[in-house]
Design a protein around this motif. Sequence first.
Motif: not given
Lengths: 582, 80
Positions: A186-191
């Motif tokens: 989740r945070f790899f793709y968003s942030s």
Amino acid sequence: MSEKLSYAQLLAANGELGKKMSGAPYKVSVLSNVMVNQFLEFLQYSLRRRAINVDVKFGNYDNIVMESATIGDANAVVVFWELANIVDGFQYKSETMDPELFESLLEKVRGEIDRVIESLQGVSLVIINKFSTLMFNHSFILQNRFDYAAERLNEHIESRKGPNILLADVDRVIAGVSVEKSFNPRFFYSSKAPYSIEFFREYSEYTAPVFLASTGRTKKALVFDCDNTLWKGIVGEDGASNIQMTAHSKDGAVFEEVQHLALGLGKKGVLLGLCSKNNFEDVQEIVAGKEFVLKDENLAVKKINWNDKAANLREMAAELNIGLDSMVFVDDSDFEAEYVREALPEVAVLQVPKEKYSYPGAFRDGMGLFFNRTITAEDLNKTEKYRQNAAREQAKNSHASLEDYLRSLEMKIKVHVNDEKIVPRMSQLTQKTNQFNLTTKRYTEGDILNFIRHGDRRLFAFEVADKFGDYGIVGLCIIQNQNGKSSVVVDSFLMSCRVLGRNVEYSFFGYLVNYLRNAGVTSLQAAYVKTPKNGQVANFYEQLEFDLSSASPDRKEYVKNISATSFKPVDYIEVVDDAVRA
Amino acid sequence: MTQSVPDRVRNVLSAVLGVPADSIGEFASPQTLEAWDSLKHMNLVLALEEEFGVSFSDEQMLEMLNFKLIVATVQEILGA
């Protein structure tokens, strides 16, 4: 093993610990090409818990090369270089990219690696994570270009790294946590934040021994209880023939394994000992038997008696000339483990797990405490040296006066001046010597090599030998030039405790002063910097009749005019050196 | 000793932002608390997910604009 705190608990505990820390900060800079901001508190907590007053700074996101060029005075740097982000989306673009472009991208990253390694060569400790593909490729059977890229780049770092660089095997961290729990899609793709908090928790524990070693906190001695710790059974009750400690016996396999693991540590220079409430003869019968792996010659110290264990451990530390905080104690008994934890909080206590099959694994986890970046020839002979010491102590009793005794030892000192061959040992001496150490400055191999090759410093390492044996390289003095040739500063002076009480330090200093005077030096400046451990050298320079120029509770500065004075040589110690004189 | 959802959220916020729990009011938000920046918000999401054993959807994360809304979101997921 410490209990696992939740993330929120850890953040709160870290905040509390932060308020209690004092002393000079240990500066760590974190460089990365992805977001790793949660790592801040995990690293802080992991090191603060180990009494390291860490000051963590994060470089600008995705700017490793430029940030490494302006790193300043960091004590350590950690580099998170994520393969998936060497260009945006490399984890999938690597497969579809034009082959030439792919190769030229690898070439570009190799160049960047070279620049970073070059920029950071003055930093004592640099941890670079190996490039890993596990988070994306864990289920692939065939190798793809993403894997290929990781392998080539890892090889490149391996071939270029200096002694200050440690390549951290992130795959082991991921294996410990599991791939699924290490990666945060989740945070790899968003942030661009690929790592989970579990990953950072495990990573911080995995790397902690390296920081402990760099700050001079490596453990030096491993002391075992006997019954149900080195073998199954109670020798005093079951009898020597009924205890079990081999893989062939019903319950002995884990004990054979632990004994071998301990012996492996012993061969790397960890001092091994026994501390057991037993009749000496009962234990000795087993120690002398052929099933006992550790054997007498591997044991530097033994306390087999009915005294309380804290008192025994205290005596052992004194006999081995190490601090209590350098000791690890292993015992199966709740009572003894708790008692030692209470009475001697400095000693690390490993308790044998109730389920014996967990013992080898728990022991391996504890072995990180002995992490040592360099193993030198001196380490390998250390147990032998302590045994020789025992022989010397006996000889001591048969001599009327100490001086007669010292004279009878036929001591020799050999000084190595700026000797590149012994860089690992010189670094190790600065890292591990706590008691006879005037300024307690820690230097890595990279630092030492820099001093020799580019620096304004001269390094004098010395070996000591006597008729009983060789102590190896046991002392180091670093002299730093001031402006001009005539005034120099003693940056470091330290000596292993193994050669204390033999006037070696005075003999060496006499040599040093003559050497420097012949090189045109007239004035020597020196300092004593107080630490919790180096009280025994608080008046070292007074004994050498230096003039005190300033004093505060933590520090004394001295100066000595050496143009006229000569130190009287210690006539029973012969000093030679390998210096090339013009 | 079971704490109420609002108390647990307040404790997590306090730990993540490094501010005293009693300084976090009903309408505490990134606008009212200086420490509550976008990086801290990510930490907050991770800490809350661990604390309550839940996983927030993207929409839910967007709705968590202040203390009261976070409590409501958590309660909604827990079905409380």
